[in-house]
Scaffold this motif. Structure first.
Motif, short mmCIF file in Angstrom:
data_model
loop_
_atom_site.label_atom_id
_atom_site.label_comp_id
_atom_site.label_asym_id
_atom_site.label_seq_id
_atom_site.Cartn_x
_atom_site.Cartn_y
_atom_site.Cartn_z
N GLY A 199 114.04 17.69 47.22
CA GLY A 199 113.03 18.56 46.65
C GLY A 199 112.49 18.14 45.31
N TYR A 200 112.99 17.04 44.74
CA TYR A 200 112.55 16.66 43.40
C TYR A 200 111.19 15.96 43.43
N CYS A 201 110.46 16.11 42.33
CA CYS A 201 109.15 15.51 42.14
C CYS A 201 109.25 14.38 41.11
N LEU A 202 108.13 13.71 40.89
CA LEU A 202 108.02 12.83 39.73
C LEU A 202 107.70 13.67 38.50
N VAL A 203 106.70 14.54 38.62
CA VAL A 203 106.21 15.35 37.51
C VAL A 203 106.85 16.74 37.57
N CYS A 208 109.83 22.66 40.81
CA CYS A 208 110.13 21.27 41.18
C CYS A 208 110.59 20.49 39.95
N THR A 209 111.83 20.04 39.96
CA THR A 209 112.36 19.23 38.87
C THR A 209 111.67 17.87 38.85
N GLY A 210 111.28 17.40 37.68
CA GLY A 210 110.60 16.12 37.54
C GLY A 210 111.56 15.02 37.15
N ILE A 245 102.71 16.55 45.70
CA ILE A 245 101.43 17.07 46.19
C ILE A 245 101.51 18.54 46.55
N GLY A 246 102.69 18.99 46.99
CA GLY A 246 102.88 20.40 47.33
C GLY A 246 103.03 21.30 46.13
N HIS A 247 103.07 20.71 44.94
CA HIS A 247 103.21 21.50 43.71
C HIS A 247 102.01 21.34 42.81
N GLY A 248 100.90 20.87 43.39
CA GLY A 248 99.64 20.85 42.66
C GLY A 248 99.50 19.80 41.60
N LYS A 282 102.48 8.18 52.47
CA LYS A 282 101.32 7.58 51.80
C LYS A 282 100.64 8.53 50.82
N ARG A 283 101.43 9.16 49.99
CA ARG A 283 100.89 10.06 48.97
C ARG A 283 100.80 9.35 47.62
N TYR A 284 99.72 9.56 46.92
CA TYR A 284 99.47 8.98 45.60
C TYR A 284 99.53 7.44 45.62
#
Length: 665
Positions: A199-203, A208-210, A245-248, A282-284
Motif C-alpha cells: 500500500g505504500y506510495c512514492l509521495v 498512503c505512506t511515502g 495514482i489512486g491517491h491523486g 505502466k504508471r508514471y
C-alpha cells in the motif's frame, strides 16, 4: 507447533493484510538514533555475537534482542555441533534453512524452538532465519555443549529493493521469499534487503505512506532514522508508482519527488547503481524516465531506467487484477531483472577504473586516503596507511610520481624496503610463479608525516592480468596518538609501532591517526591538537573533514598527553578536551570500544580517568581507562620517551589481550 515448507495459501487473508498494512502518514517524522552492538564473546550465539550476520534493517541496539524491521530481513551464521535452537520472545512465524536446504516454515512458535528435530551430522553447518510475521524478535541461539558459531561466508555485494506490496511479495505463498526481489538477490548471489510494504506510495499522501521519506527510517512506521553506515548497497532497485495514482498524485509532483528521491539515495550510497523500474501497470512512465534523465544530466552516471514492457503476461503471471504477480510471475520478473542488474554492475566496475589503477574496487585502501582529490592519484594521510590488492600474472610494478620510501610485501613473503625510488618501480625483479598473488604496500613516515611524494598512481600488470579482492579482516582498530603511536625511533616506524603490531596479531585492519609532536589540545605555539584534527582528512589542514562512513572502527585506542605538558596545557583544559575527543570518537565510531591509555610517562592521569568516568556516567558504557603503570622499563626505550622495537612489542603484548577481550581476536 506447525512446520512445513510454506504456509497454506489464503488469498483472502493476503488481500486483507495488504489492506491493513496501508498506513496513514502525512509527513515524515524526524528523530535521531544511535545503533550500538553490545559486546559479546564471538561464537556464543547471543544477539551480539559478531559471528551472526544481520541482513536488512535490524534494531540491535538493546544488545539482548534483535528486531527485524521491514520485510525480508534475515540473519545468517555457521555453527558447530549437531543441533541448534532459536529463542523467540513471543508467537512468531519464520523460515529456516540449514546447510542451504529448503526454507522450512515454523508457524506460531515461541520460546526455545528446536530447528533440528533430527540431529545433524557432527561438523560445521550453516543457518539462515527469515522472519515472516508476528513478534519478529530474535533472542539468540542455543547450541550443543562445547559448540560455537563461526562467521558465515557472506557475499560482499548487497542489493536493496524499494517498493510496495509487489516488492514485498504480497499474495504469494511465502510473501518476501517468493518475491522477485528475494529471487533476484539469490540468483545474483548477493545479500538482499526489501524496504517495501503493501500500500505504500512514492509521495506521502493522506492514507498512503511515502517511501520518498520513509525509506530513510529504520522501520516501515515511525520516525527513527536508519543508520546507513550499517551497510552499503551495491545496487538499489526502485519499483514505485503503482499506488500513487489512486491517491491523486499529479505527474509533476511524482516526477519532482522521484528526482529528489534518487538524489537523496545517492547521498546515502555514493557508489551504488540505481535502477528505476517501470511499474508493471505502466504508471508514471514518462515521469520516471524524466527523473532518471534529470539525475543523469546532473552528472550521476550510475542511474538506469528499466523498461519492463512484456516481462509478464496478463491472466497467466498475476494473482489478481491489481498487478500482483503470482509465484511464476515473480520468477519471470527476477529472470529478466537479474541480468540487467548484473550487466550494469559489471559495467560500473569497468568504468570505475582499469585493473590496478586508482579507483579499482579490488584495491583496499586502509587508513585516511584522499580518493576524491584526483582520479589518477590517491594520497594517504596520517601514519600507517596502506593498501592491499590481489593480482594475477607473474610480475607487478608500482607507478610513483616522485621520490618516496615504501615497504612492499608480496604473498606471505618478507617485507622489502624501497629507498628513495620514483617512476615505475619493479616489485618482482624475479618473476613469480604464474597464478594469484597478493600485494601490500605502505609508505614510509617520519614523525607522522610522509617522507617524499606518497602518492599512489597505479600498478603495472602483465598483459592479460587482472586484480581481485583479497580476503580482508572484518574488524578494524584505530590508534590515536603522537610520535609514540607513529612508531618514531623504531626500525620501521609505523610498521613496528604497537598499533600495527596489535592489528596484525589480532587479525584486524588497523589505522594510526597519529603525528609526531602532536598534543591533545591545540596550542598557541603551533602544537597540533588531535582533539581538533581527529575529524580531519589531513593532520595539518583545517579542511576537508574526514568522512567517517568510509570505515567504522571496532575499537579505538587513544594515547595522548605526553606532549601537552610542554605546551602549557592546564589540567582543566586537558580534561575538557579529552571529554570532547571521546564524544567525537563515539560519533565517528558508534559501535567501537574506546580505550583511553594512561601515557607511558604518567601525564594527566587523573584528568584522563575523569574524562572516561564522565563518559561512562553520561551513558557511554563502552569506554575504558587502561592503566599502563610498569609496562615499560629503561631497556624498552630509545630515549626517555620513545619505545624501541622491543618496547613496542612489550606494549603490544600487554594491550592486545585487553582489546581482544572486548572485541574478540
Amino acid at each position: 507447533m506447525q512446520t512445513s515448507p510454506h504456509p497454506a495459501r489464503s488469498h483472502a487473508s493476503g488481500r486483507g493484510l495488504a489492506t491493513a498494512l496501508t498506513a496513514v502518514l502525512v509527513a515524515c517524522l524526524l528523530s535521531l538514533t544511535g545503533v550500538t552492538r553490545a559486546n559479546a564473546a564471538p561464537g556464543d550465539g547471543s544477539v551480539s555475537d559478531p559471528h551472526i550476520a544481520y541482513v536488512g534493517r535490524w534494531d540491535t541496539s538493546s544488545g539482548t534482542t534483535a528486531v527485524a524491521n521491514w520485510t525480508g530481513a534475515y540473519l545468517q551464521t555457521a555453527f558447530t555441533g549437531t543441533t541448534v535452537k532459536v529463542k523467540a520472545r513471543d508467537a512468531v512465524n519464520f523460515y529456516v534453512s540449514v546447510d542451504g536446504g529448503p526454507d522450512v516454515f515454523h508457524a506460531g512458535v515461541r520460546g526455545t524452538v528446536n530447528l533440528t528435530p533430527q540431529p545433524l551430522p557432527a561438523g560445521t553447518h550453516t543457518l539462515r532465519i527469515t522472519y515472516r510475521s508476528g513478534d519478529t524478535v530474535f533472542q539468540g541461539l542455543v547450541l550443543d555443549s562445547g559448540a560455537r558459531t563461526i562467521a558465515p561466508d557472506t557475499p560482499s555485494g548487497l542489493i536493496e529493493f524499494v517498493g510496495d506490496s509487489i516488492t514485498a511479495g504480497a499474495l504469494t505463498d511465502r510473501l518476501a521469499l517468493d518475491s522477485y526481489a528475494w529471487k533476484t538477490g539469490e540468483r545474483l548471489g548477493m545479500r538482499h534487503t526489501q524496504v517495501a510494504r503493501a500500500g505504500y506510495c512514492l509521495v506521502a499522501q493522506s492514507g498512503c505512506t511515502g517511501l520518498s521519506c520513509q525509506f530513510f527510517k529504520s522501520a516501515g512506521t515511525g520516525g527513527t532514522d536508519w543508520d546507513f553506515s550499517r551497510y552499503r548497497a551495491s545496487a538499489v532497485v526502485i519499483n514505485l508508482g503503482t499506488n500513487d495514482i489512486g491517491h491523486g498524485v499529479s505527474g509533476a509532483a511524482f516526477q519532482s519527488a522521484y528526482t529528489t528521491f534518487l538524489r537523496d539515495i545517492r547521498a546515502k550510497y555514493p557508489n551504488a547503481v540505481l535502477f528505476a523500474v517501470q511499474t508493471l501497470k505502466k504508471r508514471y512512465v514518462t515521469e520516471t524516465r524524466a527523473a532518471v534523465t534529470a539525475r543523469t544530466n546532473a552528472g550521476d552516471t550510475k542511474v538506469r531506467y528499466v523498461d519492463t514492457s512484456g516481462w509478464l503476461t496478463d491472466g497467466t503471471d498475476y494473482e489478481d487484477g491489481n498487478g500482483h504477480p503470482n509465484e511464476a510471475g515473480h520468477t519471470k520478473f527476477a529472470n529478466r531483472l537479474a541480468p540487467v542488474v548484473s550487466t550494469a554492475l559489471a559495467g560500473a566496475a569497468v568504468k570505475a577504473a582499469a585493473p590496478g589503477q586508482p579507483g579499482d574496487p579490488n584495491i583496499r585502501f586502509v587508513g585516511r586516503w584522499d580518493t576524491a582529490g584526483s582520479t589518477t592519484a590517491y594520497t594517504p594521510y596520517w601514519a600507517g596507511a596502506y593498501y592491499r590488492v590481489g593480482f594475477t600474472g607473474r610480475t607487478v610494478q608500482l607507478k610513483q610520481r616522485g621520490t618516496i620510501d615504501f615497504w612492499a610485501r608480496i604473498d606471505d613473503g618478507p617485507v622489502k624496503f624501497y629507498d628513495d625510488v620514483k617512476g615505475t618501480v619493479n616489485l618482482t625483479p624475479a618473476a613469480l610463479a604464474a597464478g594469484r598473488h597478493t600485494l601490500q604496500v605502505n609508505y614510509q613516515v617520519v614523525a607522522g608525516s610522509y617522507r617524499g611524494d606518497a602518492v599512489f598512481q597505479g600498478l603495472v600488470l602483465d598483459s592479460g592480468a587482472t586484480t581481485f579482492a583479497p580476503p580482508a579482516p572484518s574488524k578494524l582498530i584505530e590508534f590515536v596518538g603522537d610520535s609514540i603511536t607513529v612508531g618514531t625511533t623504531t626500525s620501521q616506524n609505523a610498521r613496528t609501532a604497537y598499533g600495527w603490531l596489535i592489528g596484525e596479531r589480532l587479525g584486524t585492519e588497523h589505522t594510526q591517526i597519529a603525528q609526531g609532536g602532536a598534543c591533545l589540545v591545540a596550542a598557541a605555539d603551533g602544537c597540533v591538537g588531535l582533539e581538533r584534527q581527529f575529524t580531519k582528512l589531513n593532520p595539518n589542514a583545517a579542511t576537508p573533514d574526514w568522512d567517517p562512513t568510509r570505515y567504522r572502527a571496532d575499537a579505538v585506542v587513544i594515547n595522548l598527553g605526553t606532549n601537552d605538558v610542554g605546551h602549557g596545557v592546564s589540567s582543566a583544559q586537558f580534561q575538557a578536551a579529552y571529554s570532547s575527543l571521546l564524544r567525537k570518537v563515539r560519533a565517528a565510531h558508534p559501535q567501537a570500544w574506546i580505550f583511553a591509555l594512561e601515557t607511558f610517562r604518567g601525564r594527566y592521569v587523573p584528568q584522563t580517568e575523569a574524562a572516561v568516568q564522565a563518559a561512562v556516567s553520561g551513558g557511554d558504557s563502552r569506554v575504558s581507562f587502561v592503566d599502563t603503570t610498569g609496562w615499560l622499563g629503561s631497556g624498552d626505550l630509545t630515549d626517555s620517551v620513545h619505545p624501541n622495537d622491543q618496547g613496542h612489542r612489550v606494549v603490544a603484548d600487554r594491550l592486545a589481550p585487553i582489546i581482544a577481550a572486548r572485541i574478540g581476536g
